[in-house]
Design an enzyme around this catalytic site. Structure first.
Site, short mmCIF file in Angstrom:
data_model
loop_
_atom_site.label_atom_id
_atom_site.label_comp_id
_atom_site.label_asym_id
_atom_site.label_seq_id
_atom_site.Cartn_x
_atom_site.Cartn_y
_atom_site.Cartn_z
N CYS A 129 0.81 -1.11 -0.06
CA CYS A 129 0.16 0.03 0.03
C CYS A 129 1.08 1.36 0.08
CB CYS A 129 -0.97 -0.08 1.13
SG CYS A 129 -0.02 -0.05 2.86
N PHE A 279 -6.50 -0.50 -17.50
CA PHE A 279 -6.78 -1.66 -18.33
C PHE A 279 -6.21 -1.72 -19.66
CE2 PHE A 279 -10.72 -0.98 -15.63
CZ PHE A 279 -10.33 -2.18 -15.01
N VAL A 280 -4.72 -1.21 -19.65
CA VAL A 280 -4.06 -1.30 -20.90
C VAL A 280 -3.51 -2.54 -21.39
CG1 VAL A 280 -2.03 0.19 -22.03
CG2 VAL A 280 -3.20 1.10 -20.27
N ARG A 281 -4.04 -3.21 -21.98
CA ARG A 281 -3.76 -4.46 -22.55
C ARG A 281 -4.66 -4.89 -23.74
NH1 ARG A 281 -6.16 -5.81 -17.01
NH2 ARG A 281 -8.19 -6.30 -17.26
N ARG A 284 -5.78 -2.47 -26.15
CA ARG A 284 -7.10 -1.33 -25.67
C ARG A 284 -6.52 -0.88 -24.30
NH1 ARG A 284 -9.22 -5.73 -28.36
NH2 ARG A 284 -10.90 -5.37 -29.95
#
Length: 297
Positions: A129, A279-281, A284
């Site tokens: 964290c 969500f860069v994969r 997209r």
């Protein structure tokens, strides 16, 4: 699921991987015990002129970069010019050697550890964290002005940024248990990349690498002309507030994460003028802030 174990490359630093016995369940029976690669997690205490500033759980290796990046993100360190000494305490072979690093200021420099000591929620920073919830958006923006416009990149450049992480994830290929971070310039050249069990530690290591190289300097440090400016920070996991905080302090205008972004990360990215993609994969991504840095056909 554990990544493919087909001929993984050896780790850059052997201290990051150890072995333990494991029994695997194949859906029908428990297989005989055998040794398995496991990511190492050990404490690192960061001291400034003898005073303990923080203890973080990290993957051993590149501790100088980690300490530098952490102190830079906290505003204690402005540039490599502030550093006089940066070394592990004790002697090689002694128990615990390598788990305490001492930072001393350069002659005439002042490293103000009081900036964080009164606000810190404790001395232990976990590998998960960072310094969660310790600093508000307003606190950060007070010491870190909004990012200037630019650069403008083709969306494909952002989509490909996280793919570059695969080239450096040697420990992940062996263990499946570490994160990675990489910094690229606007042309896609890799400026720095590191792995760690902690997402925030991996970011501190890459930022620390750039600080030590003189590529990244704080807002109060004199500017220097650079041929390659950091443009994109790619991270292998979730994009939290701390990741955006560290990118903002390092003046990195675009953050691309493989996984989701938190609400506070989006809020901070918006107010600091940063482009945040999550969500860069698979070529997209979702972009939440800073749309103007993406080239439109």
């Amino acid at each position: 699921m554990r990544p493919s174990r087909t001929a993984p490359r050896p780790p850059v630093d052997a201290r990051g991987v150890t072995r333990r016995f494991v029994q695997r369940w194949n859906g029908a029976t428990l297989l005989p015990a055998q040794e398995d690669d496991i990511a190492v997690e050990e404490p690192l205490e960061i001291r400034v002129s003898g005073d303990s500033v923080a203890t973080t759980m990290r993957t051993p290796g590149h501790d100088r970069e980690l300490a530098t990046g952490f102190l830079f993100a906290e505003g204690i360190l402005q540039s490599v010019d502030d550093l006089g000494g940066l070394a592990h305490c004790g002697r090689p072979g002694e128990e615990g050697f390598g788990n305490v690093i001492e930072v001393t200021p350069a002659p005439g420099a002042f490293l103000d550890v009081e900036r964080v000591s009164t606000a810190r929620r404790g001395t232990l920073t976990t590998s998960a964290c960072g310094v969660c919830g310790r600093r508000s958006v307003d606190d950060l923006l007070a010491v870190c002005p909004p990012l200037p416009p630019g650069p403008v990149l083709h969306p494909d450049a952002v989509a490909r940024a996280t793919e570059r992480l695969r080239d450096v994830q040697r420990n992940f290929a062996r263990t499946g248990g570490v994160h990675a971070a990489a910094v690229l310039d606007a042309d896609g050249h890799l400026l720095a990349a590191h792995e760690d069990v902690g997402r925030h530690n991996a970011v501190d290591k890459v930022v620390g690498t750039l600080v030590l190289a003189g590529t990244v300097r704080g807002p109060r440090a004199p500017r220097r002309p650079l041929t390659r400016q950091p443009a994109v920070l790619a991270v292998s996991g979730r994009v939290s507030f701390e990741i955006i905080q560290k990118a903002a302090m390092a003046r990195i205008p675009i953050v691309a994460g493989v996984s989701a972004a938190s609400s506070l990360a989006v809020d901070l990215a918006l107010r600091s003028g940063m482009t945040l993609a999550a969500f860069v994969r698979n070529e997209r991504f979702n972009v939440y802030t800073g749309f103007e840095r993406l080239l439109r056909e």
